[in-house]
Write an enzyme that holds these catalytic residues in place. Structure first.
Site, PDB file in Angstrom:
ATOM      1  N   SER A 195     -52.921 -32.584 -16.646  1.00  0.00           N
ATOM      2  CA  SER A 195     -53.899 -31.728 -17.436  1.00  0.00           C
ATOM      3  C   SER A 195     -53.929 -30.173 -17.098  1.00  0.00           C
ATOM      4  CB  SER A 195     -55.430 -32.006 -16.941  1.00  0.00           C
ATOM      5  OG  SER A 195     -56.223 -31.108 -17.074  1.00  0.00           O
TER       6      SER A 195
ATOM      7  N   TYR B 202     -61.307 -33.675  -9.734  1.00  0.00           N
ATOM      8  CA  TYR B 202     -60.665 -33.831 -10.922  1.00  0.00           C
ATOM      9  C   TYR B 202     -59.666 -33.034 -10.896  1.00  0.00           C
ATOM     10  CZ  TYR B 202     -58.810 -34.386 -15.559  1.00  0.00           C
ATOM     11  OH  TYR B 202     -58.206 -34.753 -16.715  1.00  0.00           O
TER      12      TYR B 202
END
Length: 260
Positions: A146, A159
């Protein structure tokens, strides 16, 4: 060496023909779209996820094979690996985010869950399937990371920490496999609108909708699947170390154009 000269079928219309691709987290979102796209490219696709009912339905529709897989469970990973005879491509897609708390209000159980599925689960599955990838003579390990693995942002620490771990895992494995016939590829999407990711993270569909409100054409799962398919069908001497893909409306992690 025998077996080292077969990275692709000679049929350019079906570049995945004769090759087997394993996709984790394949029951929804990017994983499901990637499995479908690779099947369309001619790959024999093995789909892994916890929700076997959804997985089986998708596998039936694309001509793939569904196997239950929980990357957080070593026994499940071992059983999955034992049921797969050949692996040419591994797409490590299983992952997720489960909170948006600042560090001062960190939920350590959420942190542990995030790290377990994104990092340790990816390590478990990669370790289990690496012998088969080596044996293929032209293996590919794809890490679905990501942009959160490249830059931090407020409220995203659990995250971003996990995805930074995935990013450095890909970099380290590439160094360790240098000289072997296994590519290590990383796809780092920015803003992608899927049916579950933000809802799982924020706890409601309304909160998830707010993330994308006013954003013209955020990426969808099929956009990321297209990137995976392109990367793994390049000639095998071409390694896509890192592909960052964002919607046009997102210039950077904090810079998103929104229409009123």
């Amino acid at each position: 060496m025998p077996g080292t000269d077969r990275p692709h079928s000679p049929d350019r219309r079906m570049p995945g023909a004769g090759r087997t691709a394993v996709v984790s987290g394949a029951s929804s979102g990017i994983g499901a779209a990637t499995a479908a796209r690779l099947a369309a490219e001619g790959f024999d696709v093995v789909l892994g996820a916890r929700r076997l009912d959804r997985l089986t339905s998708l596998a039936d529709s694309i001509g793939g094979r569904a196997l239950q897989l929980d990357v957080t469970d070593p026994t499940s990973v071992d059983a999955f690996a034992g049921a797969v005879d050949r692996v040419d491509v591994l797409v490590n897609n299983a992952g997720g985010a489960f909170d948006a708390n600042p560090v001062a209000d960190a939920d350590l159980d959420s942190w542990a869950r995030t790290y377990e599925v994104n990092v340790l689960g990816t390590v478990r599955l990669t370790k289990a399937l690496l012998p088969a990838l080596r044996a293929s003579g032209a293996g590919d390990v794809v890490f679905m990371s990501s942009t959160a693995g490249l830059i931090s942002y407020e409220g995203g620490a659990s995250y971003t920490a996990a995805k930074h771990g995935v990013h450095t895992l890909a970099e380290t494995l590439r160094l360790e496999l240098n000289g072997e016939p296994v590519r290590v590829l990383e796809i780092a999407p920015g803003m992608v609108r899927t049916e579950e990711f933000s809802a799982n993270r924020l706890g409601s569909s309304d909160a998830a909708d707010a993330v994308y409100r006013g954003v013209r054409e955020p990426l969808v799962a099929e956009d990321v699947a297209d990137c995976v398919a392109w990367a793994v069908t390049r000639p095998h001497h071409v390694n896509i170390d890192l592909m960052i893909v964002r919607p046009l409306a997102q210039a950077a992690q904090h810079k998103v154009a929104r229409e009123s």
